[in-house]
Design a protein around this motif. Sequence first.
Motif, short mmCIF file in Angstrom:
data_model
loop_
_atom_site.label_atom_id
_atom_site.label_comp_id
_atom_site.label_asym_id
_atom_site.label_seq_id
_atom_site.Cartn_x
_atom_site.Cartn_y
_atom_site.Cartn_z
N PRO A 112 14.24 6.18 -12.12
CA PRO A 112 15.05 6.29 -10.89
C PRO A 112 14.93 7.62 -10.19
O PRO A 112 15.14 7.71 -8.99
N THR A 113 14.60 8.69 -10.93
CA THR A 113 14.45 10.01 -10.30
C THR A 113 13.04 10.22 -9.76
O THR A 113 12.76 11.28 -9.19
N SER A 114 12.17 9.25 -9.92
CA SER A 114 10.79 9.39 -9.47
C SER A 114 10.72 9.40 -7.94
O SER A 114 11.48 8.72 -7.27
N PRO A 115 9.76 10.16 -7.38
CA PRO A 115 9.60 10.18 -5.92
C PRO A 115 9.29 8.80 -5.33
O PRO A 115 9.58 8.56 -4.16
N LEU A 116 8.70 7.92 -6.14
CA LEU A 116 8.28 6.60 -5.62
C LEU A 116 9.19 5.47 -6.10
O LEU A 116 8.82 4.30 -5.95
N PHE A 117 10.35 5.79 -6.63
CA PHE A 117 11.22 4.74 -7.15
C PHE A 117 11.60 3.73 -6.06
O PHE A 117 11.57 2.52 -6.29
N GLU A 118 11.94 4.23 -4.88
CA GLU A 118 12.34 3.33 -3.79
C GLU A 118 11.20 2.41 -3.37
O GLU A 118 11.44 1.27 -2.98
N THR A 136 0.86 -1.18 0.00
CA THR A 136 0.00 0.00 0.00
C THR A 136 0.89 1.23 0.00
O THR A 136 1.77 1.37 0.86
N VAL A 137 0.71 2.09 -0.99
CA VAL A 137 1.55 3.28 -1.11
C VAL A 137 0.69 4.53 -1.09
O VAL A 137 -0.46 4.53 -1.51
#
Length: 880
Positions: A809-815, A772-773
């Motif tokens: 990779p630069t996306s806020p949700l990449f991690e 869940t994000v």
Amino acid sequence: MTRTDDDRTAELEALAATETGARHPGPFVAKLIAVTAFAWSVFQIWIASPLQFTFANILPVLNDTHTRAIHLAFGMFLAYMVFPALKRSPRDRVPATDWLLAIAGALAAAYISIFYRDLAQRPGLPTTMDLVSAGIGMVLLLEATRRALGPALTITALVFLSYVFFGNAAWVPNVIQWQGASFAKAMSHQWLTTEGVFGIALGVSANFVFLYVLFGALLDQAGAGNYFIKVAFSLLGHLRGGPAKAAVVASGLNGLVSGSSIANVVTGGSLTIPLMQRVGYPAAKAAAIEVASSVNGQIMPPVMGAAAFLMVEYVGIPYSEVIRHAFLPAIITYIALLYIVHLEALKLGMTGMPRPGADRPRLVRLMRMGIGIASLLIALGAIYYAVKFTQAIFGDTAFWGIMAGTLAVYVGLVFLSSRQPDLELDDPNAPLTELPQLVPTLLTGLHFLLPIYVLVWCLMVEFLSPGLSAYWATISLIFIVVTQRPLMAFFRGSRELAGAAMLGLDDMVQSFIGGARNMIGIALATATAGIVVGTVTLTGIGQVMTQFVEVMSGGHLLIMLALVAIISLILGMGLPTTANYIVVATLMAPVVVEIGAQEGLVVPLIAVHLFVFYFGLMADVTPPVGLASFAGAAIAREDPIKTGIQAFIYESRTVVLPFMFIFNTKLLLIGIEGPLDLVLTIATGLAAGLLVAAAMQGWFVTRSRWWESLALCMIAFTLFRPDFWLNQVEPEFATLPPTEVTEAAAEIPTNGVLRLAIRGPDYMTGRPRDLTVLVPLGEAGADGATRLEQAGIIPVVEGDQVRLEEPFPTSPLFEEFKDYDFYLEDRPVRIDSVQVRNDRMPAGVFWIPALLLLGLVAWLQYRRKAHSPEAAPVPASARI
């Protein structure tokens, strides 16, 4: 066979020696150790100072790798010089073997600094010399850690190292097997890079922790510890169980800047525990109160046993945010402990001591108190606005004006102090007949508050880095330590100004030496804990821990949290505060985040780190290893196991709190929706903490019956988590089909979040993975697809399903999505559902029945107390 007073004194000295070393060699070696410790303190002040950039053309500015290596080199050298190898090893001299080990350890630690350029030119390609140095350094680090901190952390590190080398052995369970690493790969990762020993933890020790430990040593040498205790005693001694309440407040004040539970107990407890015993507290309870309050000093901002600085690095939020989130739980635990002390006093039938001026009318006393509080608030406000006005008018040149103003305030406060007699150390064998007067006691040390004010100002108003804030606070405190004696002598008309000045310089030197010796264990602990961190990054064992806890808990969130709490407690046994936080945060924090997200609970990372930190810290209390309990028991001349059990009972309120702020993050001041919400959160949190304490003590107005204690627990739970009951009546979220994701995103207000349930194959195992994000959305007004794309979510509608493209990779949700496999066409990563918050009635509605139940319990107990009072006077046998 009973232990004698000499045995207990020796035990206390041994526990105190765990901080600074038990060896006392001859004068030449003692001077060498003192000079080395002094040089370490000077080095740490220099690397924190802005002056190093001013003199960069004369002395090189050291980077993090250099400072970490030199920091550990000092710690390794001093460890072998002051900590004997075995109990039978000589204490009056340093054997030749320890000289060799000290020099070899220092050189091995400094190796990556000495050969920094060579290592940078051949990363991952260690030479034979590199590997020999790393191997020797690793062995000597583990041995130094065993000497300084005992076997627990060394054994933990050896277990993880064994896993690095023998991860594919037949005796390793299949679930955690990996291919293993060669000696070259392991040593390169653990010693020659900043992934292991010289990683973030040691960097925090070198850049931040040392200065705060030195700050505490300077405060203690200046006399602030005794001042805090005397002020707390004069302020609270007239209340029921006043000395115990004073001990709690004094330990909280010491905990502001102390980095060790044991040091808190040994320094503060030697005064407060006998004080509590003399007014009627049994030995075990007196020691347990001091242990609980000293251990809780480690959760009190701004220092938090160095964990606050580590959280900055691990969580990735500003230091001021860590302090803000940790503040309310710390206040709740301390106020609840004060209430526990009050309930114990009620059980024992204690009365307060006569207070000077108690014959004055109550109205006069209240007016004097109100004038004092108002004066303090006005003074603080005046200082704040004066500094801000000066900065606004004079800009960059305001610094010197502020310094001049601070100097004038300091001189004035020392003048006030000189008009009062010096505070004497308490004699634990003297009869306790009267309280010290509050105002004269307060005036004797107001200048001690200036460096603390400087520290808090730099951290919370100027938003300077923790290291730079500690630097300015330490510099101001060094000035006070050096000048307070001669200034006091001058104002008192003494002719011994030169002698007073020499004593001031000696105080500074002794503080530098003492602070450095206090840091030996912390430096070694952070370095050795880096082995655990390096193992996790090298082997991927963290993912295995997640799977293990998930299997053991059966996917049940509450059971999972209980397992993590137990594992954190076990891992923390025998480890110092800093090391146990590093270990439990590295292994357990990702577990809570990941499994919580799989179960639909999105937990802020700071809440998870505070959760594991609280439980790792409980190991300082919990038998059979709780070192703080052993220290308190030695002072009180009581059985350490009995003391530890009693202290853990007192700490039950601290055990409950982390579970509450995981589910109700408002307790961490996250998600507060306005001033009223803030007031209600603080009020209900404090009330719930008090009710938990009352339930655990079995006493509210009078002795509670079992069902009344159960009712108090239920009321406290409702005050902490009213949304639990609301969720049973009205679901928090409405579930929408995934195809409506863009429409839902378009309706989210500015800077709102969209909650998505994601399902897809795990990158490592291929098994289905639920998550869940919370998708942060920017300005409202754009269409839903645009807002989602800006957040890194690219949905692709395929019939009644919505597939997700892999975030950049630069996306806020990449991690968040890095553990998913986006390249299996037959099993795509997809949005399982869109969850939109329902419009529900306020959760606070459930406080009403809880408060009515509380009123019923209170009425029943008042009625019972009126008919059969249970409090009895303190028996003479309980007095000392």
